[in-house]
Write a protein that holds these residues in place. Structure first.
Motif, short mmCIF file in Angstrom:
data_model
loop_
_atom_site.label_atom_id
_atom_site.label_comp_id
_atom_site.label_asym_id
_atom_site.label_seq_id
_atom_site.Cartn_x
_atom_site.Cartn_y
_atom_site.Cartn_z
N LYS A 1 6.95 3.78 -5.26
CA LYS A 1 8.25 4.21 -4.77
C LYS A 1 9.24 3.07 -4.86
O LYS A 1 8.92 1.92 -4.56
N HIS B 1 0.81 -1.21 0.00
CA HIS B 1 0.00 0.00 0.00
C HIS B 1 0.84 1.26 0.00
O HIS B 1 0.45 2.29 -0.55
N ASP B 2 2.07 1.24 0.61
CA ASP B 2 2.88 2.46 0.61
C ASP B 2 4.06 2.29 1.56
O ASP B 2 4.09 1.37 2.40
N THR C 1 7.52 -0.31 -3.48
CA THR C 1 6.07 -0.45 -3.27
C THR C 1 5.33 0.06 -4.50
O THR C 1 5.72 1.08 -5.09
N HIS D 1 2.18 0.99 -4.35
CA HIS D 1 1.18 1.91 -3.80
C HIS D 1 -0.25 1.43 -4.07
O HIS D 1 -1.22 2.10 -3.72
N TRP E 1 2.50 7.49 -7.06
CA TRP E 1 3.06 7.39 -5.72
C TRP E 1 3.74 6.05 -5.47
O TRP E 1 4.09 5.73 -4.32
N TRP F 1 4.91 4.86 4.02
CA TRP F 1 4.40 6.16 4.49
C TRP F 1 3.55 5.94 5.73
O TRP F 1 3.24 4.80 6.09
N ASP G 1 4.26 0.52 7.04
CA ASP G 1 4.59 0.38 5.63
C ASP G 1 4.12 -0.96 5.07
O ASP G 1 4.00 -1.96 5.80
N THR H 1 10.13 8.08 -7.43
CA THR H 1 8.69 7.84 -7.39
C THR H 1 8.13 7.63 -8.79
O THR H 1 8.78 7.92 -9.80
#
Length: 320
Positions: A61, A24-25, A156, A158, A59, A27, A31, A82
């Motif tokens: 990464k 998913h991210d 990831t 995202h 987004w 962030w 994570d 990104t």
């Protein structure tokens, strides 16, 4: 975290990796990503070139991570490219805390990334594909909880259920701590920025208020020396912000803002010798009013005396 589907990684040749990842991210406070991780217990430098980046999300990464543990809420710092094609350094300063990000609009997918751990200080470096040397990108303190930590390639997509494809080459983990010989003297308002343009040729960008008076404020590209030495530099050009902009060659007793020094600097008025004989003393100067670019500068230290020499690049003899 729990990326779905699970990612994977293959070292296709020494130093070249293909990584696929969902998640998913990287962030927030937790994570979800794929991590090609190597355990370390000493300061180190990690470097790689981002060859190819296939993703459909801006987004997504991918980049180089230094991480306190393999828990999904672990502290980390990551130099990343990104899906929106810009470089960022993102971080979680301590376990379970929120994330932060620094980016400047430095944009490209094919890019060299470098990240360095020195104690709790983590510094990111970057250079474009056609550039010779790295420049510093950002520095952040990270709260590492123990002696061991993990480094490697983090990716990831995202988007859960969707894989991104990330290719790197020249991936290397070194036990040497990479740094640039740069620092700011006094309060400058903006960090010095240096980059090697070619072997022995540097671009140096410095801020600060002045070199003069009883204290200085400037960017200092410097090497520690001892004993009697001779220092020589060719100054191609000085891009002036105002009539007091200065650049050139300096010998300095310390990094203190009020330290004694002898400097041979170019200004809009030509070459000027500046010197402070004692710590906290006033600065004196002597202007010779000649060239301000394409000049050779030389300082010769013998004991406590420093002799200044200068010449135009095309001239056969030094002036003293």
């Amino acid at each position: 975290g729990n990326p779905s589907p699970a990612g994977g990684s293959t070292e296709v040749s020494p130093g070249s990796w293909n990584v696929t990842a969902a998640g998913h991210d990287i962030w927030g406070s937790r994570d979800g990503f794929h991590f090609v991780a190597f355990e370390k217990n000493s300061d180190c430098t990690i470097t790689a070139f981002i060859e190819n980046w296939k993703t459909s999300n801006s987004w997504a990464k991918g980049g180089l991570m230094i991480r306190d543990s393999l828990d999904d809420n672990a502290a980390h710092a990551t130099m990343m490219s990104t899906g929106a094609e810009y470089v960022a350094m993102q971080y979680r300063q301590s376990t379970g805390s929120s994330s932060g990000s620094y980016h400047t609009g430095f944009g490209t997918k094919r890019v060299w990334l470098r990240i360095v751990k020195e104690g709790n200080k983590v510094t990111g470096f970057v250079k474009r594909e056609d550039e010779f040397g790295f420049s510093k990108f950002y520095t952040r303190d990270i709260n590492f909880s123990g002696d061991s930590f993990f480094v490697g390639i983090a990716v990831t997509s995202h988007v859960q259920g969707t894989l991104s494809n990330f290719d790197v080459s020249s991936f290397e983990i070194s036990d040497e701590v990479f740094s640039l010989p740069e620092r700011d003297i006094g309060e400058t308002g903006r960090e010095i920025d240096t980059q090697a343009v070619s072997e022995g040729v540097w671009s140096i960008k410095g801020a600060g208020t002045d070199i003069g008076g009883t204290v200085d404020s400037f960017g200092f590209f410097n090497y520690k020396q001892s004993g009697d030495i001779t220092a020589t530099v060719h100054l191609d050009k000085l891009e002036e912000r105002n009539i007091n902009s200065k650049g050139g060659l300096m010998m300095r007793a310390s990094h203190a803002a009020d330290a004694p020094h002898v400097s041979l600097l170019t200004t809009g008025k030509g070459i000027t010798m500046y010197y402070r004989e004692t710590a906290g003393g006033d600065t004196s100067n002597k202007n010779v009013g000649v060239w301000s670019g394409n000049v050779e500068l030389k300082l010769v230290k013998t004991g406590n005396e420093v002799a200044c020499y200068y010449k135009h690049k095309s001239a056969p003899e030094w002036f003293h």
